[in-house]
Design an enzyme around this catalytic site. Structure first.
Site, short mmCIF file in Angstrom:
data_model
loop_
_atom_site.label_atom_id
_atom_site.label_comp_id
_atom_site.label_asym_id
_atom_site.label_seq_id
_atom_site.Cartn_x
_atom_site.Cartn_y
_atom_site.Cartn_z
CD GLU A 165 40.80 35.23 37.68
OE1 GLU A 165 39.74 36.04 37.91
OE2 GLU A 165 42.04 35.13 38.38
CG PHE A 206 47.50 32.23 50.01
CD1 PHE A 206 46.06 33.12 50.46
CD2 PHE A 206 48.28 32.38 49.43
CE1 PHE A 206 45.67 33.60 50.35
CE2 PHE A 206 47.28 34.02 48.81
CZ PHE A 206 46.74 33.96 49.43
CD GLN A 207 45.95 33.38 45.35
OE1 GLN A 207 46.57 32.97 45.08
NE2 GLN A 207 44.78 34.00 45.63
CE LYS A 239 55.47 30.46 42.37
NZ LYS A 239 55.56 32.15 44.07
CG MET A 293 14.29 35.03 27.45
SD MET A 293 13.59 35.07 26.47
CE MET A 293 14.92 35.09 24.89
#
Lengths: 186, 575
Positions: free
Chosen positions: B43, B105-106, B155, B473
């Site tokens: 993502e 969940f999630q 949802k 760097m």
């Protein structure tokens, strides 16, 4: 509230703009913030203060327009003039914020706070507490044989002073609302 | 309904990754052909790809992710977009409303987590508000100072149906930032322009964000006034790198002439930049004798770091238009004599030739690699992305940008792993163009999974990896600041990039000799598909010039000889 070393009565310019340079003097300002009363708006305002390291001395919030669903948040904050300017600009950037007013520089304003103080004691102390409450125009809103709850309204300094006097007289608990403020006149 | 709203907002590409809590939206995506969905591999890649798309087109980028880990993986990209003012609309799935707060969940508090890294975010609890909120989100993301916004959609809200609200009928937001500058302040600036003896224009990402018209107006102002112009990392391309008044980038790794001119000027006109710490160096010694004007659409950027004399709040394009109008009506005056001697001083600084390097021996210097890349791609329709580190600064120094929206880099947040997914997003928007990601091997590995996306969608992105087997760097700072103790700053067990390319199904090229470099670059350009070019470069090259932490502009380090004890104790705590 500490003495303000800034020119009052200016509406457009901030205290900061009246100075020649960045100042190290800290000032206390009262800000009125009008916001949409939507979920999370208070978290946004508080998150801004904690995330950017600004101080909150006091904060009050309630919906003031039920049809328009707008709330008024009153914040008392302390910082250098530059920090105060940043706070106002950052508040103005939050999408649900409609208006930010710095009541401290926008002219005269009225500031009030309400506090409830529970004082427990017997005998002379109890009488003295009542007498002082009378002088401070505090109301008794609850009483038992061994305690009072006083309700007092006024400036933060007045409440400080009253609470200090109640200390030796059996002060048990204090609840304060934080400052509510409005600018004077129209 | 979500797809309908996106279509009405003119969206043609969405970058995303499906999951349980966004399946109803993915079902809608499946049943239409107007909006292309680019399936990323992570993502974070989706968000950077959307940033690349947005920055190279000027349109908002759109991201679609699931709840919980989908949303938390997106956080780095969203923060990156916030810091660089990139307009994004991120749609995240959420567990159904009746399960919110149950540690489902999630489930994650996505609105809470992203509150600090979005310009604004919404949790939509009622389908009736969904389409209106999406339209509002596009308005907020693209109006004023642009930035990322997020809409969290449970949802059950996705499944339910409601009446669609078109963009025209959607409730217009009270969010309407000022775009016109204050005329009194603009007049004051015009007067300052007329009188200035040692002026400099310092531009930033705001010019790019304001749109192509702003860049044209900037060019008109610079060319007709004859003022020198420099830019931040984010503003490269607003004024052409081949333009005659161009001094090059300023700041920590900016050009000597640009920084010296900033320090010595008597009028500084900041257009759409924000006095970032990479630019100012030591704030108390920043350009001590100049009058400073600052044009910015975000009031909180003004007087935040540097106190300015002429603040102008407004959109760069609008303000520049007004400046030019007033300045022209007053006869386009400048102090030409003073300007001439100012330029002769600048020419002296230029003679230092701070970017000079010598390509000797059998090892490729990174500067040489970029110099050759520039020479061989200059005439192409070219877009450049970068990762973060030395290669990023060298790319900014050695590549030339003649147009806005051609340079995609993570400036504010400095996100390693930005460049590869960003190049995917840019190529999606510009299928025929040459899209190159100038990378370091360490940064590139952070999001290398997106090579799979490039292959799947036949995006011929060119990954130009300057491989020094070091976190260059970090290594440089450890050399200057930490007694050459190189703690964890080398890349052990690197993959064979050619084999890696083959494993992904694209082309891999390796080059380690300066004599073969041109051929390798030509081969990369000629191949019709994604390429990973592993360019092995000098391992201990430092990036110069450099303003050491805690020092002002006129104390630049120009090369190795000057670096000993360059950073004082107070500078060492700075980043």
């Amino acid at each position: 509230m500490s003495a303000l070393k800034i020119k009052k009565g200016s509406t457009k310019h901030s205290a900061y703009n009246l100075r020649s340079d960045f100042s190290d003097v800290t000032e206390t300002h009262t800000l009125a913030v009008l916001v949409d009363n939507e979920a999370g708006v208070l978290a946004r305002v508080i998150g801004l203060f904690s995330g950017r390291g600004y101080n909150i001395d006091s904060l009050t919030v309630a919906e003031v327009d039920h049809t328009g669903h707008t709330s008024r948040i009153t914040i008392v904050t302390t910082g250098t003039p530059q920090v105060i300017e940043q706070i106002k600009a950052q508040l103005g950037r939050i999408v649900p914020v409609h208006e930010v007013h710095d009541l401290t520089v926008e002219g005269a304003s009225v500031e009030r706070e309400l506090a409830l103080l529970k004082v427990a004691g017997l005998g002379d102390k109890r009488v003295e507490a009542l007498r002082l409450a009378d002088i401070f125009r505090a109301n008794v809103v609850d009483s038992t044989l061994e305690s009072f709850i006083f309700e007092i309204t006024g400036t933060s300094e007045k409440i400080e002073a009253f609470a200090e006097l109640m200390g030796p007289l059996g002060l048990v608990e204090v609840a304060r609302t934080g400052v509510a403020a409005l600018s004077r006149g129209q | 309904m979500v797809v309908q709203a996106l279509r009405d907002q003119g969206v043609d590409v969405v970058f995303g990754y499906p999951g349980g809590a966004v399946l109803p939206i993915y079902d809608e995506v499946f049943q239409q052909n107007d909006i292309r969905h680019v399936l990323v591999r992570h993502e974070q890649g989706a968000v950077h790809a959307a940033e690349g798309y947005a920055r190279s087109t000027g349109k908002p980028g759109v991201v679609l992710v699931t709840s919980g880990p989908g949303a938390t993986n997106a956080v780095t990209g969203i923060t990156d977009a916030l810091m660089d003012s990139i307009p994004l609309v991120v749609l995240s799935g959420q567990v159904p409303t009746f399960m919110i707060g149950t540690d489902a969940f999630q489930e994650a508090d996505t609105v809470g987590i992203t509150r600090a890294c979005t310009k604004h975010n919404w949790l939509v609890k009622d389908t009736a508000n969904l389409s209106g909120t999406i339209h509002e989100a596009f308005h907020v993301a693209t109006t004023g100072r642009p930035g990322p916004v997020l809409i969290d959609i449970p949802k059950d809200v996705q499944f339910a149906s409601a009446t669609y609200t078109s963009p025209q009928k959607a409730k217009t937001s009270h969010y309407q930032p000022t775009v016109k500058g204050d005329m009194d302040a603009i007049k004051e600036l015009v007067e300052a322009i007329e009188k200035a003896k040692k002026p400099i224009i310092y531009t930033g990402g705001g010019v790019i964000n304001s749109g192509p018209a702003a860049s044209l107006l900037l060019r008109e102002l610079v060319d007709s006034s004859g003022f020198p112009v420099t830019s931040t990392l984010m503003g490269l391309g607003a004024y052409p790198g081949t333009g005659k008044n161009w001094l090059g980038m300023l700041g920590m790794h900016g050009l000597y002439e640009a920084n010296m001119a900033m320090h010595d000027c008597d009028l500084m006109i900041n257009i759409g930049a924000r006095f970032d710490d990479r630019i100012t160096g030591l704030v108390s010694a920043f350009s001590p004798n100049s009058k400073k004007a600052h044009i910015d659409i975000d009031p909180s950027s003004v007087n935040k770091v540097i106190r300015v004399d002429i603040p102008i709040i407004g959109d760069v394009g609008h303000v520049l238009e007004d400046i030019l109008k007033i300045w022209k009506s007053r006869g386009r005056k400048t102090d030409k004599e003073a300007l001439q001697s100012w330029w002769s001083k600048i020419e002296e600084w230029k003679k230092i030739d701070c970017l000079s390097f010598k390509q000797t021996g059998p090892v490729i210097k990174p500067q040489y690699a970029l110099h050759r890349l520039e020479e061989l791609t200059r005439d192409h329709d070219r877009y450049i992305c970068t990762e973060v580190g030395q290669h990023q600064m060298w790319a900014a120094q050695y590549l030339t940008f003649d147009d806005p929206n051609r340079w995609m880099t993570s400036g504010g947040l400095g996100t390693m792993g930005y460049g590869l997914p960003a190049s995917v997003g840019v190529q999606m928007a510009h299928p025929e163009a040459l899209v190159i990601n100038v990378a370091g091997e360490a940064s590139w590995l952070m999001n290398m999974q997106e090579m799979g996306t490039a292959v799947q969608f036949r995006l011929p992105v060119k990954q130009f990896i300057l491989n020094n087997e070091r976190l260059g760097m970090v290594r440089q700072w450890q050399e200057l600041l930490h007694g050459e103790r190189y703690s964890q700053s080398w890349s052990e067990a690197l993959p064979d990039f050619v084999k890696l390319a083959e494993a992904f199904g694209c082309k891999g090229i390796k080059v380690d000799n300066p004599d073969d470099l041109d051929e390798a670059i030509m081969e990369m350009l000629a191949y019709d598909g994604p390429v990973i070019l592993d360019c092995l470069v000098e391992k201990h090259e430092n990036c110069f010039p450099m303003i050491p932490s805690g020092e002002p502009h006129n104390k630049m380090l120009l090369g190795e000889a000057t670096t000993k004890d360059a950073i004082g104790k107070s500078g060492a705590v700075l980043v």
